[in-house]
Structures are given as C-alpha cells and as structure tokens.
Design a protein around this motif. Sequence first.
Motif, PDB file in Angstrom:
ATOM      1  N   ASP A  71     102.811   5.903 -86.659  1.00  0.00           N
ATOM      2  CA  ASP A  71     103.620   5.976 -87.881  1.00  0.00           C
ATOM      3  C   ASP A  71     105.113   5.840 -87.558  1.00  0.00           C
ATOM      4  OD1 ASP A  71     101.508   6.220 -89.620  1.00  0.00           O
ATOM      5  OD2 ASP A  71     101.648   8.398 -89.806  1.00  0.00           O
ATOM      6  N   ARG A  72     105.544   6.476 -86.465  1.00  0.00           N
ATOM      7  CA  ARG A  72     106.962   6.377 -86.085  1.00  0.00           C
ATOM      8  C   ARG A  72     107.324   4.944 -85.695  1.00  0.00           C
ATOM      9  NH1 ARG A  72     105.781  11.481 -83.776  1.00  0.00           N
ATOM     10  NH2 ARG A  72     105.500  10.608 -81.684  1.00  0.00           N
ATOM     11  N   VAL A  73     106.416   4.271 -84.998  1.00  0.00           N
ATOM     12  CA  VAL A  73     106.661   2.876 -84.607  1.00  0.00           C
ATOM     13  C   VAL A  73     106.733   1.985 -85.843  1.00  0.00           C
ATOM     14  CG1 VAL A  73     105.585   0.880 -83.503  1.00  0.00           C
ATOM     15  CG2 VAL A  73     105.715   3.053 -82.288  1.00  0.00           C
ATOM     16  N   LEU A  74     105.834   2.212 -86.793  1.00  0.00           N
ATOM     17  CA  LEU A  74     105.835   1.407 -88.005  1.00  0.00           C
ATOM     18  C   LEU A  74     107.109   1.632 -88.813  1.00  0.00           C
ATOM     19  CD1 LEU A  74     102.111   1.858 -89.159  1.00  0.00           C
ATOM     20  CD2 LEU A  74     103.103  -0.042 -87.884  1.00  0.00           C
ATOM     21  N   ALA A  75     107.608   2.863 -88.781  1.00  0.00           N
ATOM     22  CA  ALA A  75     108.843   3.172 -89.511  1.00  0.00           C
ATOM     23  C   ALA A  75     110.081   2.636 -88.800  1.00  0.00           C
ATOM     24  CB  ALA A  75     108.967   4.686 -89.692  1.00  0.00           C
ATOM     25  N   ALA A  76     110.008   2.539 -87.467  1.00  0.00           N
ATOM     26  CA  ALA A  76     111.183   2.131 -86.685  1.00  0.00           C
ATOM     27  C   ALA A  76     111.452   0.638 -86.776  1.00  0.00           C
ATOM     28  CB  ALA A  76     110.999   2.538 -85.219  1.00  0.00           C
ATOM     29  N   TYR A  77     110.402  -0.171 -87.009  1.00  0.00           N
ATOM     30  CA  TYR A  77     110.564  -1.628 -87.006  1.00  0.00           C
ATOM     31  C   TYR A  77     109.959  -2.238 -88.270  1.00  0.00           C
ATOM     32  CZ  TYR A  77     111.230  -0.441 -82.086  1.00  0.00           C
ATOM     33  OH  TYR A  77     111.662   0.140 -80.913  1.00  0.00           O
ATOM     34  N   PRO A  78     110.442  -1.832 -89.447  1.00  0.00           N
ATOM     35  CA  PRO A  78     109.836  -2.332 -90.692  1.00  0.00           C
ATOM     36  C   PRO A  78     109.979  -3.836 -90.867  1.00  0.00           C
ATOM     37  CG  PRO A  78     111.912  -1.204 -91.152  1.00  0.00           C
ATOM     38  CD  PRO A  78     111.570  -0.926 -89.715  1.00  0.00           C
ATOM     39  N   GLU A  79     111.044  -4.416 -90.300  1.00  0.00           N
ATOM     40  CA  GLU A  79     111.249  -5.860 -90.442  1.00  0.00           C
ATOM     41  C   GLU A  79     110.146  -6.651 -89.744  1.00  0.00           C
ATOM     42  OE1 GLU A  79     112.944  -4.484 -86.652  1.00  0.00           O
ATOM     43  OE2 GLU A  79     113.129  -3.793 -88.732  1.00  0.00           O
ATOM     44  N   PHE A  80     109.485  -6.033 -88.777  1.00  0.00           N
ATOM     45  CA  PHE A  80     108.357  -6.677 -88.107  1.00  0.00           C
ATOM     46  C   PHE A  80     107.049  -6.353 -88.819  1.00  0.00           C
ATOM     47  CE2 PHE A  80     104.953  -6.535 -84.852  1.00  0.00           C
ATOM     48  CZ  PHE A  80     104.958  -7.863 -84.470  1.00  0.00           C
ATOM     49  N   TRP A  81     106.761  -5.082 -89.034  1.00  0.00           N
ATOM     50  CA  TRP A  81     105.452  -4.655 -89.516  1.00  0.00           C
ATOM     51  C   TRP A  81     105.198  -4.972 -90.984  1.00  0.00           C
ATOM     52  CZ3 TRP A  81     102.374  -3.927 -85.705  1.00  0.00           C
ATOM     53  CH2 TRP A  81     102.837  -3.363 -84.501  1.00  0.00           C
ATOM     54  N   ALA A  82     106.249  -5.045 -91.778  1.00  0.00           N
ATOM     55  CA  ALA A  82     106.050  -5.290 -93.214  1.00  0.00           C
ATOM     56  C   ALA A  82     105.422  -6.647 -93.484  1.00  0.00           C
ATOM     57  CB  ALA A  82     107.382  -5.161 -93.957  1.00  0.00           C
TER      58      ALA A  82
END
Length: 217
Positions: A71-82
């Motif tokens: 969850d922290r990784v997904l929140a840290a790089y939203p421009e990638f994961w979104a």
Amino acid sequence: MSDITAFRWQVVPTETDENPSLHFVDDYIRLNRITEAISCGPLKTILTPFRNIFDGERYVQMRVVRSDAVDRVLAAYPEFWARWAFAPGSNPAIVVQVMEYEERFDRFRGYGYLYGYPAHAVDFFVEAAMHQAETGEFVARDFMQMPVVSGRTGMFVYAVKEGHEKNVADLRIEQKALENIAFFKVNAQQWYREDGSFDASGFLRAVFTEMGWVTAF
C-alpha cells in the motif's frame, strides 16, 4: 516483497501428452492451501506464474508480500500505478501478477518498487535497460548489498550507477535491515526445533500478534 522458492511444471504438449499440465492439478491445489496456511497478519504468501515458458516448463514463484508495505509503494508512486487502476487497497497478488505480464520496462520498474528498492536504483536499472535495448551497449554498474540474517551476499541487492555512494535512501534501508536482524537474533531462538530447523511461520505469527495484527489463524 520477497521470493521464497520456485516450482516448475511441464505445460507444453509433447508427442505423447497433449495436456501435460493436467497431471499437476493436485499440486496446484496443495500449493494454494499452503500459501493460505502460512500467511499471517499483513504477510501474504502468493504464487506468481511466470509469463515466459522455458524448455516447455512454466515456473511459478512462491512469494511473500507485506500488504501494508505494498500500500505504501502504491501511494508513493501514483503516477506509475494509476495506469493499471492500482491504489492502496489493491490486491497484492493481482498487482504482482499484472507486473509479471507487462511490457519489459514497466515490469522492471514495477518489480523494483515491489521488492523495496529505492527510487534512484529503480530509475537507474530501467534507464540502463532502455539504453542497452536502443544501443546494444551494457551500462556499467555497481551493486548495493544490504545485510541479511544469514550474512550471505546477493540476498538483498540492487544495481546502482557506477561509483554511486550510499545516500539517505540507501542508509535508511540498511539501518532498517540491521534493526530487523537484531530483533531476529534476540527473539527467534525459541523457534528453532531440536533438529535445527526453524519454525518461520510460528515466529512470524508471534511477532505480528505482539504487534497487534490479527492473524489469519
């Protein structure tokens, strides 16, 4: 995310068997039960079938992911994961599996983040891979080794630009690794069995119970 072990099964038809993978269905069921049984608290054990097939066999990697860390990784790089509609709360197993089947450079970046490598190392690895794909030139690199309980090298290691010196991100990871090793050495002795084997799942259940996690057991 950390890798535990890998399995492989024949999946490409042979002259004598049109559906070899059907012979291993019981194995698949057993492994699914094992992954569920050894998950605890935020630690989820998952199976990732590899996209590529080698010598007629498909490899399946058993991994452990920590859901709050994902969850922290997904929140840290939203421009990638979104781009895949991933955000905190997404199922880690789905996130990992999608990355396994993605285009090569997205796969490199996604896996780099999931393995917990710092952003500068992930950027370097992806850019170096792109440069090599475009020019055929291998980009020289150094490797950052992080300490682990066994003391072995190559267990938690990532590539960095040649001549790179440890920065704040590297030092933060190193310090956390040292703290984890110290915690393990102090608290893990009672979980060694008489034959010398280690009850990893029992130890982890105890750790996360103490930390207030609700276990899966």
